[in-house]
Design a protein around this motif. Structure first.
Motif, PDB file in Angstrom:
ATOM      1  N   SER A  54       0.847  -1.200   0.000  1.00 31.78           N
ATOM      2  CA  SER A  54       0.000   0.000   0.000  1.00 31.78           C
ATOM      3  C   SER A  54       0.877   1.243   0.000  1.00 31.78           C
ATOM      4  O   SER A  54       1.716   1.421   0.866  1.00 31.78           O
ATOM      5  CB  SER A  54      -0.888  -0.016   1.231  1.00 31.78           C
ATOM      6  N   PHE A  55       0.672   2.064  -0.997  1.00 32.19           N
ATOM      7  CA  PHE A  55       1.432   3.308  -1.046  1.00 32.19           C
ATOM      8  C   PHE A  55       0.635   4.453  -0.423  1.00 32.19           C
ATOM      9  O   PHE A  55       1.158   5.511  -0.173  1.00 32.19           O
ATOM     10  CB  PHE A  55       1.773   3.668  -2.496  1.00 32.19           C
ATOM     11  N   ASP A  56      -0.656   4.200  -0.218  1.00 33.65           N
ATOM     12  CA  ASP A  56      -1.540   5.261   0.232  1.00 33.65           C
ATOM     13  C   ASP A  56      -1.571   5.403   1.730  1.00 33.65           C
ATOM     14  O   ASP A  56      -1.439   6.473   2.280  1.00 33.65           O
ATOM     15  CB  ASP A  56      -2.968   4.942  -0.232  1.00 33.65           C
ATOM     16  N   SER A  57      -1.803   4.282   2.376  1.00 35.89           N
ATOM     17  CA  SER A  57      -2.026   4.380   3.806  1.00 35.89           C
ATOM     18  C   SER A  57      -1.294   3.265   4.530  1.00 35.89           C
ATOM     19  O   SER A  57      -0.809   2.311   3.931  1.00 35.89           O
ATOM     20  CB  SER A  57      -3.516   4.319   4.102  1.00 35.89           C
ATOM     21  N   ASP A  58      -1.287   3.415   5.830  1.00 37.35           N
ATOM     22  CA  ASP A  58      -0.623   2.474   6.696  1.00 37.35           C
ATOM     23  C   ASP A  58      -1.325   1.117   6.637  1.00 37.35           C
ATOM     24  O   ASP A  58      -2.529   1.045   6.425  1.00 37.35           O
ATOM     25  CB  ASP A  58      -0.691   3.041   8.108  1.00 37.35           C
ATOM     26  N   ALA A  59      -0.563   0.054   6.844  1.00 30.85           N
ATOM     27  CA  ALA A  59      -1.108  -1.299   6.759  1.00 30.85           C
ATOM     28  C   ALA A  59      -2.306  -1.477   7.693  1.00 30.85           C
ATOM     29  O   ALA A  59      -3.334  -2.022   7.296  1.00 30.85           O
ATOM     30  CB  ALA A  59      -0.024  -2.313   7.084  1.00 30.85           C
ATOM     31  N   ASN A  60      -2.169  -0.986   8.931  1.00 26.92           N
ATOM     32  CA  ASN A  60      -3.253  -1.180   9.894  1.00 26.92           C
ATOM     33  C   ASN A  60      -4.504  -0.419   9.484  1.00 26.92           C
ATOM     34  O   ASN A  60      -5.625  -0.886   9.695  1.00 26.92           O
ATOM     35  CB  ASN A  60      -2.807  -0.727  11.284  1.00 26.92           C
ATOM     36  N   GLU A  61      -4.275   0.718   8.913  1.00 25.84           N
ATOM     37  CA  GLU A  61      -5.415   1.504   8.433  1.00 25.84           C
ATOM     38  C   GLU A  61      -6.160   0.750   7.342  1.00 25.84           C
ATOM     39  O   GLU A  61      -7.385   0.683   7.336  1.00 25.84           O
ATOM     40  CB  GLU A  61      -4.941   2.836   7.856  1.00 25.84           C
ATOM     41  N   VAL A  62      -5.399   0.191   6.442  1.00 27.75           N
ATOM     42  CA  VAL A  62      -6.014  -0.557   5.342  1.00 27.75           C
ATOM     43  C   VAL A  62      -6.869  -1.679   5.901  1.00 27.75           C
ATOM     44  O   VAL A  62      -8.021  -1.868   5.507  1.00 27.75           O
ATOM     45  CB  VAL A  62      -4.935  -1.127   4.394  1.00 27.75           C
ATOM     46  N   ILE A  63      -6.306  -2.401   6.879  1.00 28.00           N
ATOM     47  CA  ILE A  63      -7.037  -3.535   7.449  1.00 28.00           C
ATOM     48  C   ILE A  63      -8.299  -3.067   8.141  1.00 28.00           C
ATOM     49  O   ILE A  63      -9.376  -3.630   7.959  1.00 28.00           O
ATOM     50  CB  ILE A  63      -6.117  -4.311   8.413  1.00 28.00           C
ATOM     51  N   ARG A  64      -8.177  -1.966   8.893  1.00 26.00           N
ATOM     52  CA  ARG A  64      -9.356  -1.437   9.590  1.00 26.00           C
ATOM     53  C   ARG A  64     -10.427  -1.028   8.581  1.00 26.00           C
ATOM     54  O   ARG A  64     -11.599  -1.365   8.712  1.00 26.00           O
ATOM     55  CB  ARG A  64      -8.943  -0.250  10.438  1.00 26.00           C
ATOM     56  N   ASP A  65      -9.983  -0.302   7.577  1.00 26.33           N
ATOM     57  CA  ASP A  65     -10.945   0.201   6.607  1.00 26.33           C
ATOM     58  C   ASP A  65     -11.641  -0.937   5.876  1.00 26.33           C
ATOM     59  O   ASP A  65     -12.840  -0.874   5.609  1.00 26.33           O
ATOM     60  CB  ASP A  65     -10.254   1.120   5.596  1.00 26.33           C
ATOM     61  N   LEU A  66     -10.891  -1.966   5.585  1.00 27.56           N
ATOM     62  CA  LEU A  66     -11.491  -3.082   4.855  1.00 27.56           C
ATOM     63  C   LEU A  66     -12.426  -3.882   5.745  1.00 27.56           C
ATOM     64  O   LEU A  66     -13.390  -4.479   5.265  1.00 27.56           O
ATOM     65  CB  LEU A  66     -10.405  -3.984   4.273  1.00 27.56           C
ATOM     66  N   THR A  67     -12.138  -3.892   7.051  1.00 29.70           N
ATOM     67  CA  THR A  67     -13.016  -4.614   7.973  1.00 29.70           C
ATOM     68  C   THR A  67     -14.422  -4.030   7.921  1.00 29.70           C
ATOM     69  O   THR A  67     -15.415  -4.742   8.047  1.00 29.70           O
ATOM     70  CB  THR A  67     -12.463  -4.540   9.402  1.00 29.70           C
ATOM     71  N   SER A  68     -14.505  -2.736   7.690  1.00 24.82           N
ATOM     72  CA  SER A  68     -15.812  -2.075   7.681  1.00 24.82           C
ATOM     73  C   SER A  68     -16.693  -2.548   6.534  1.00 24.82           C
ATOM     74  O   SER A  68     -17.901  -2.347   6.550  1.00 24.82           O
ATOM     75  CB  SER A  68     -15.635  -0.562   7.612  1.00 24.82           C
ATOM     76  N   VAL A  69     -16.114  -3.165   5.541  1.00 24.44           N
ATOM     77  CA  VAL A  69     -16.951  -3.732   4.482  1.00 24.44           C
ATOM     78  C   VAL A  69     -16.879  -5.247   4.479  1.00 24.44           C
ATOM     79  O   VAL A  69     -17.076  -5.892   3.455  1.00 24.44           O
ATOM     80  CB  VAL A  69     -16.584  -3.184   3.082  1.00 24.44           C
ATOM     81  N   GLY A  70     -16.567  -5.773   5.651  1.00 26.16           N
ATOM     82  CA  GLY A  70     -16.629  -7.224   5.810  1.00 26.16           C
ATOM     83  C   GLY A  70     -15.461  -7.987   5.230  1.00 26.16           C
ATOM     84  O   GLY A  70     -15.527  -9.192   5.048  1.00 26.16           O
ATOM     85  N   ILE A  71     -14.373  -7.273   4.925  1.00 28.57           N
ATOM     86  CA  ILE A  71     -13.184  -7.978   4.441  1.00 28.57           C
ATOM     87  C   ILE A  71     -12.222  -8.085   5.608  1.00 28.57           C
ATOM     88  O   ILE A  71     -11.667  -7.090   6.059  1.00 28.57           O
ATOM     89  CB  ILE A  71     -12.556  -7.233   3.253  1.00 28.57           C
ATOM     90  N   ARG A  72     -12.069  -9.295   6.092  1.00 24.76           N
ATOM     91  CA  ARG A  72     -11.271  -9.482   7.299  1.00 24.76           C
ATOM     92  C   ARG A  72      -9.902 -10.020   6.925  1.00 24.76           C
ATOM     93  O   ARG A  72      -9.739 -11.184   6.595  1.00 24.76           O
ATOM     94  CB  ARG A  72     -11.975 -10.474   8.233  1.00 24.76           C
ATOM     95  N   LEU A  73      -8.933  -9.140   6.983  1.00 24.57           N
ATOM     96  CA  LEU A  73      -7.587  -9.554   6.602  1.00 24.57           C
ATOM     97  C   LEU A  73      -6.713  -9.830   7.814  1.00 24.57           C
ATOM     98  O   LEU A  73      -5.671 -10.467   7.701  1.00 24.57           O
ATOM     99  CB  LEU A  73      -6.928  -8.477   5.739  1.00 24.57           C
ATOM    100  N   ASP A  74      -7.139  -9.354   8.980  1.00 23.75           N
ATOM    101  CA  ASP A  74      -6.262  -9.436  10.156  1.00 23.75           C
ATOM    102  C   ASP A  74      -5.846 -10.861  10.512  1.00 23.75           C
ATOM    103  O   ASP A  74      -4.705 -11.128  10.846  1.00 23.75           O
ATOM    104  CB  ASP A  74      -6.891  -8.725  11.360  1.00 23.75           C
ATOM    105  N   ARG A  75      -6.803 -11.782  10.353  1.00 26.98           N
ATOM    106  CA  ARG A  75      -6.485 -13.175  10.725  1.00 26.98           C
ATOM    107  C   ARG A  75      -5.409 -13.759   9.823  1.00 26.98           C
ATOM    108  O   ARG A  75      -4.577 -14.549  10.246  1.00 26.98           O
ATOM    109  CB  ARG A  75      -7.730 -14.038  10.723  1.00 26.98           C
ATOM    110  N   TYR A  76      -5.437 -13.349   8.542  1.00 30.09           N
ATOM    111  CA  TYR A  76      -4.431 -13.878   7.616  1.00 30.09           C
ATOM    112  C   TYR A  76      -3.077 -13.243   7.870  1.00 30.09           C
ATOM    113  O   TYR A  76      -2.045 -13.844   7.643  1.00 30.09           O
ATOM    114  CB  TYR A  76      -4.862 -13.651   6.179  1.00 30.09           C
TER     115      TYR A  76
END
Lengths: 577, 107
Positions: A312-334
């Motif tokens: 990600s060139f745009d935002s921090d990794a954790n931000e990306v994960i948080r933002d994606l969680t809001s649309v039901g994409i759960r990346l944290d476990r992976y």
């Protein structure tokens, strides 16, 4: 990294340098048994190039080498080189010899001198270790001590002759500013450039604050070579020249396996998903859910158990994960299970080349099968205009060779039209699948529209769909068209509800009709029954009538007979039956 | 420190000037250096010096070990301070004397 064999003809014996890309553009390396001149400005990577050439020889080609250091102390060179992971200390005893030839500070120079002593000393050393390669690093330092140009020339000749006589593959490095390197009149290097069999120029320039390194083969006697300026990088493993595989026959494995895009209905639109090893480009304005689509792909990849790298060139990794969680994409476990690796490069400013290199390194470390770059358009930031396209080309080339499925997002400038897709990167022509996301403004609303602009080798839907993001995930809605336009957002909802109401009305009407028909049917049944009863009554009446008539007739004739008897009248005429 | 030592350097007695000259066989520069050094010593350091000539063609390992790469190279071994190196044909007398710390004797 191994490159496929080049098409460049091999007329001359060549000595591989082990420098990724360089051996390819020269068709095998430096000319064997001849001299090569390497010219470059300060910090352009001359020493590293030279050292890598020797290390490769000693380590992989059974060709011991000698490094003559005129400028930097060999100890420091070795220490610096260890950071590239070259095991010089182990090679140093037998296969790699360093000669410290820095002029000592209190050396007084009075009158002419020559390099005869050094060459004699080297000769002994060469014989002892059977050296095949030799590097004279920063020859200009020692030449500067010589009093006049004629003497410089003479010493260069001496060195050249000596190298040729020994059959050594020689590499001489010399300093030159960026401008000097290109002018052939520079003394004495200009002269050297004429003399040697191969000349390579390293250039280090800064364009709009971004460092750009380029390498160019200026001449190569007796061999064809790639004449263009090639970007190169000094990476973790040393020198790496970026080469686009233009003329090289590809041996890429082409797969017809499909991988899910992470959005079920998008897979349907694509006729099953992306191809394995394909490059996918998702373009769109800011906020059109590019990252979300890319995230959905990453999640799907992880769910399949494939190692994935998300850059990600745009935002921090954790931000990306948080933002994606809001649309039901759960990346944290992976991320936890290490299947997914997030790399955030927000703060890095560098050449497009160095981005590519970093991504390559990360992907190789992670053994990634799927790669997400969000957004790839960062590469075409100021200062990288010229190189960004070729970098993008090489990215796709590389992922294809490795069979990595790559999803790149690309930001479109608000001002640019979608047809320009990908701006200066022009990645859109390279990508196998190009998905465009845009806003559709309709009835005072902005909705996300998704369309597949192209998808090589796949039948794909031509329809613009609405991309709907919700807690439950990402999906594409059904399409409603009205008056030649696709309805989205509230309009779609209205249409949907109108349809729902309409169907209810129809249902009610049908029910009513049925009831009415039932009633009519019942009524008719009743009437049938009544008639039946009437019929029966009539039949009874009729039967009764018949009986009565018969009885009366019988009675009548009997009565006549009886009367006759009583009257004693004549016998009656025989009765007809 | 060095400067003071140099001004004090005027040698008075004894054969205490030791030179070692590295030459590349009979190459022109080297031959010149031998001739120049011999002449110079004869003129200014008569009977107070010794010269060792090392032919690097014959003893390459020694040149390598001593870090002598340019020929001819003159090394002043004695008297102290620190050994001094002069590279070249030694064709100009005054600078050579200065470099060897012999300026007073020269005047």
């Amino acid at each position: 990294m191994r490159y496929p064999h080049s098409l460049l003809t091999k007329t001359l014996a060549k000595t591989p340098t082990g420098i990724a890309g360089f051996d390819e553009i020269t068709g095998g390396g430096l000319p064997s048994g001849r001299t090569t001149l390497l010219v470059g400005g300060p910090g352009s990577g001359k020493t590293i190039f030279a050292l890598q050439f020797l290390v490769h020889g000693a380590q992989d080609c059974e060709e011991p080498g000698i490094f003559v250091a005129f400028e930097e102390a060999s100890k420091r060179i070795v220490a610096n080189a260890e950071s590239f992971g070259w095991k010089i200390a182990a090679l140093q005893r037998k296969k790699l010899f360093f000669l410290d030839a820095q002029p000592i500070p209190d050396l007084v120079q009075l009158g002419n001198f020559d390099l005869g002593g050094m060459l004699a000393a080297l000769e002994a050393q060469i014989r002892e270790m059977g050296a095949r390669r030799i590097v004279f690093d920063a020859l200009d330092v020692v030449l500067a001590l010589l009093p006049d140009p004629a003497a410089k020339r003479r010493e260069i000749y001496r060195l050249h002759e000596w190298l040729l006589g020994r059959g050594l593959t020689g590499l001489i490095t010399a300093k030159a500013g960026a401008d000097e390197a290109h002018s052939i009149n520079q003394q004495p290097f200009g002269f050297m450039q004429f003399m040697v069999d191969c000349a390579v120029i390293l250039d280090h320039s800064v364009v709009l604050g971004v460092s750009q390194r380029n390498l160019r083969v200026q001449k190569y006697r007796g061999s064809s070579f790639d004449e263009n300026e090639m970007p190169f990088l000094i990476g973790n493993g040393g020198f790496e020249v970026a080469v686009a595989h233009t003329l090289v026959p590809r041996s890429t494995k082409v797969s017809s396996e499909r991988v899910s895009s992470g959005v079920k209905r998008l897979d349907t639109m694509l006729g099953g998903g992306y191809y394995r090893g394909a490059s996918v480009l998702i373009t769109g304005f800011p906020g059109t859910a590019k990252t979300t689509l890319a995230g959905a792909f990453a999640e799907a990849a992880c769910r399949r158990g494939e190692r994935t790298l998300f850059v990600s060139f745009d935002s921090d990794a954790n931000e990306v994960i948080r933002d994606l969680t809001s649309v039901g994409i759960r990346l944290d476990r992976y991320l936890k299970s290490r299947l997914l690796r997030m790399a955030s490069a927000r703060t890095i400013t560098g050449s497009a080349e160095s981005y590519l290199m970093r991504i390559k390194t990360l992907a190789q470390e992670h053994k990634a099968r799927c790669l997400v770059i969000d957004p790839v358009s960062t590469w075409s930031k100021s200062g990288n205009d010229s190189s960004a396209h070729s970098v993008a080309e090489r990215l796709i080339d590389w992922t294809k060779c490795e069979g990595i499925t790559v999803v790149c997002t690309s930001l479109l400038n608000e001002m640019s039209r979608q047809t320009e897709g990908g701006s200066s990167l022009q990645i859109s022509t390279l990508a196998d699948t190009w998905i465009d996301l845009n806003y559709v403004v309709q009835a005072g609303e902005r909705n996300r529209g998704l369309s597949i602009i192209k998808s090589r080798g796949t039948a794909h839907s031509n329809q613009v769909r609405e991309l709907v993001l919700s807690d439950a995930g990402v999906t594409l809605s059904d399409t409603y068209t009205a008056g030649g336009e696709v309805l989205m957002g509230t309009l779609r909802w209205e249409k949907e509800s109108a349809e729902r109401v309409a169907s209810k009305v129809t249902e009610a009407a049908a029910k009513l009709k049925r009831v009415r028909l039932d009633a009519e049917e019942a009524e008719l049944g009743m009437r049938v029954k009544a008639l039946q009863v009437e019929l029966e009554a009539k039949q009874v009446e009729k039967a009764l009538l018949a009986h009565t008539t018969e009885t009366r007739a019988g009675e009548l004739s009997q009565g006549r007979t009886r009367m006759g008897e009583l009257r004693g009248a004549d016998a009656a005429l025989p009765l007809r039956k | 420190m060095t400067r003071r030592a140099r001004t004090k350097a005027p040698p008075k007695t004894g054969a205490d000037f030791k030179f070692r000259l590295y030459v590349a066989g009979d190459a022109q520069n080297s031959a010149q250096a031998i001739a120049n050094l011999t002449a110079l010593c004869k003129a200014y350091l008569e009977n107070r010096h010794s010269i060792e000539v090392v032919n690097v063609f014959r003893e390459p390992k020694r040149a390598l070990a001593d870090g002598v790469l340019m020929t001819p190279t003159l090394v002043k071994l004695a008297p102290l301070p620190a050994p001094r190196r002069i590279v070249g044909t030694l064709s100009q007398v005054r600078p050579v004397l200065l470099a060897l710390g012999l300026e007073i004797a020269a005047v």
